[in-house]
Design a protein around this motif. Structure first.
Motif, short mmCIF file in Angstrom:
data_model
loop_
_atom_site.label_atom_id
_atom_site.label_comp_id
_atom_site.label_asym_id
_atom_site.label_seq_id
_atom_site.Cartn_x
_atom_site.Cartn_y
_atom_site.Cartn_z
N UNK A 123 21.87 14.77 9.70
CA UNK A 123 20.82 14.21 9.04
C UNK A 123 20.82 14.29 7.66
N UNK A 124 20.86 13.08 6.91
CA UNK A 124 20.78 12.92 5.46
C UNK A 124 19.42 12.57 5.33
N UNK A 125 18.86 13.41 4.09
CA UNK A 125 17.41 13.06 3.78
C UNK A 125 17.30 12.56 2.36
N UNK A 126 16.36 11.56 2.00
CA UNK A 126 16.10 11.12 0.91
C UNK A 126 14.65 11.14 0.64
N UNK A 127 13.96 11.54 -0.24
CA UNK A 127 12.57 11.54 -0.48
C UNK A 127 12.01 10.38 -1.41
N UNK A 132 9.20 2.40 -1.34
CA UNK A 132 10.49 2.50 -1.54
C UNK A 132 11.23 2.77 -0.28
N UNK A 133 10.42 3.50 0.68
CA UNK A 133 11.09 3.75 1.73
C UNK A 133 11.40 2.21 2.58
N UNK A 144 16.71 5.08 9.21
CA UNK A 144 15.05 5.44 9.61
C UNK A 144 14.27 5.77 8.68
N UNK A 145 12.96 5.51 8.71
CA UNK A 145 11.94 5.95 7.60
C UNK A 145 11.00 6.54 8.23
N UNK A 146 10.16 7.58 7.22
CA UNK A 146 9.09 7.92 7.75
C UNK A 146 8.05 7.70 6.67
N UNK A 147 7.00 7.19 6.94
CA UNK A 147 5.93 6.65 5.82
C UNK A 147 4.54 7.18 6.14
N UNK A 198 2.09 2.26 -4.91
CA UNK A 198 3.27 2.16 -4.10
C UNK A 198 3.20 3.23 -3.15
N UNK A 199 2.58 4.55 -3.39
CA UNK A 199 2.66 5.47 -2.60
C UNK A 199 1.70 5.39 -1.39
N UNK A 200 2.16 5.69 -0.15
CA UNK A 200 1.28 5.67 0.93
C UNK A 200 -0.14 6.46 0.62
#
Length: 302
Positions: A123-127, A132-133, A144-147, A198-200
């Protein structure tokens, strides 16, 4: 079959880089070889896949049609190659882009579970923030995204993961800290530090005060939750932050919970992916492990 996987890979690299020379560097090929491969693919398909805009190559109508199908084809090919090579069905790489709360409080344990049960799955993770996700998924940059919250984009599938909510916090000595409840009129005159647009988290908060507070006194906006918490602890600011991010600070007495019954700030952390992405066993593995993790942590799985 008129086209080759190499031609499809070249097309995908050019679509990603918007440049023949950049695609050549990414694929470690010569620029002339990349140009020839693209030309052959367009001739074989009988359709132009790109149009030139200045120094950029931009997908044509047919290029946009082909892109998700090309990505699915390449993903399937890599899965076949990895599975046969490692003799393990769940193996390969999955790129995930997650919003801050999930990345800090849930993703590390998810990675640990997958490392233990499926060591061949990387798994390669970006924050990033939620907006932006979503954009990175639509650009094919991640799988895959997590929002935080929800997405209304019809090009994406949304799967709620765990329930969460925002809370208003202040310093323990803030005048609102010891009140049974604080009204929206009192919130309107407070000084605020908040997540960036833009942030959830910001989207949920703005939705909660919509129609209740005409103009909020926002002094600072930052991407980092740690900066917001530090500002609140040492000043008269208030902030709206996820419960998962502040529960330890509230329990330790470093932050005070401001009771605001008039605001509904419930939300969920959700997985999202492109709806033109076909069945992906790596993604399904991650989703199954994430569901088990939520139950183990008693996080109110959706």
């Amino acid at each position: 079959m008129k086209y080759s996987l190499k031609q499809i890979e070249v097309f995908d690299a050019i679509a990603s880089q918007e440049s023949v020379s950049a695609a050549a560097r990414k694929l470690m090929m010569t620029q002339s070889a990349v140009s020839m491969s693209l030309s052959q693919l367009e001739n074989q398909l009988g359709r132009p896949l790109f149009s030139r805009q200045g120094n950029r190559l931009v997908l044509s109508h047919w290029g946009h049609w082909l892109r998700p199908k090309a990505r699915n084809l390449l993903n399937d090919a890599r899965q076949i190659e990895s599975g046969l090579h490692d003799q393990h069905v769940i193996c390969g790489d999955l790129n995930i882009c997650a919003s801050q709360t999930a990345a800090e409080h849930l993703i590390p344990e998810l990675i640990s579970k997958i490392d233990s049960d499926f060591p061949q799955l990387q798994l390669h993770i970006n924050v990033e923030n939620t907006q932006t996700v979503i954009q990175r998924l639509l650009n094919f940059d991640v799988d895959l995204g997590v929002i935080e919250g929800r997405s209304d984009d019809t090009r994406l599938v949304t799967l709620p993961w765990v329930d969460d909510h925002l809370v208003i916090v202040g310093a323990p000595e803030h005048p609102y800290a010891n009140r049974a409840h604080v009204s929206v009129e009192q919130l309107a005159v407070a000084k605020w530090v908040l997540r960036e647009p833009g942030a959830g988290t910001r989207r949920i908060f703005d939705g909660a005060i919509h129609g209740k507070i005409d103009k909020l006194n926002v002094w600072r906006e930052y991407e980092q939750v740690s900066i917001l918490k530090a500002l609140v602890k040492g000043s008269s600011y208030l902030s709206a932050l996820p419960w998962l991010d502040v529960i330890d600070d509230i329990n330790s007495g470093e932050l005070a919970l401001i009771t605001t019954p008039e605001l509904d700030m419930q939300r969920s952390l959700s997985f999202i992916w492109r709806n033109d992405n076909n069945d992906n066993p790596l993604r399904e593995c991650v989703l199954a492990q994430a569901k088990r993790l939520a139950k183990q942590k008693a996080l109110n799985p959706c």
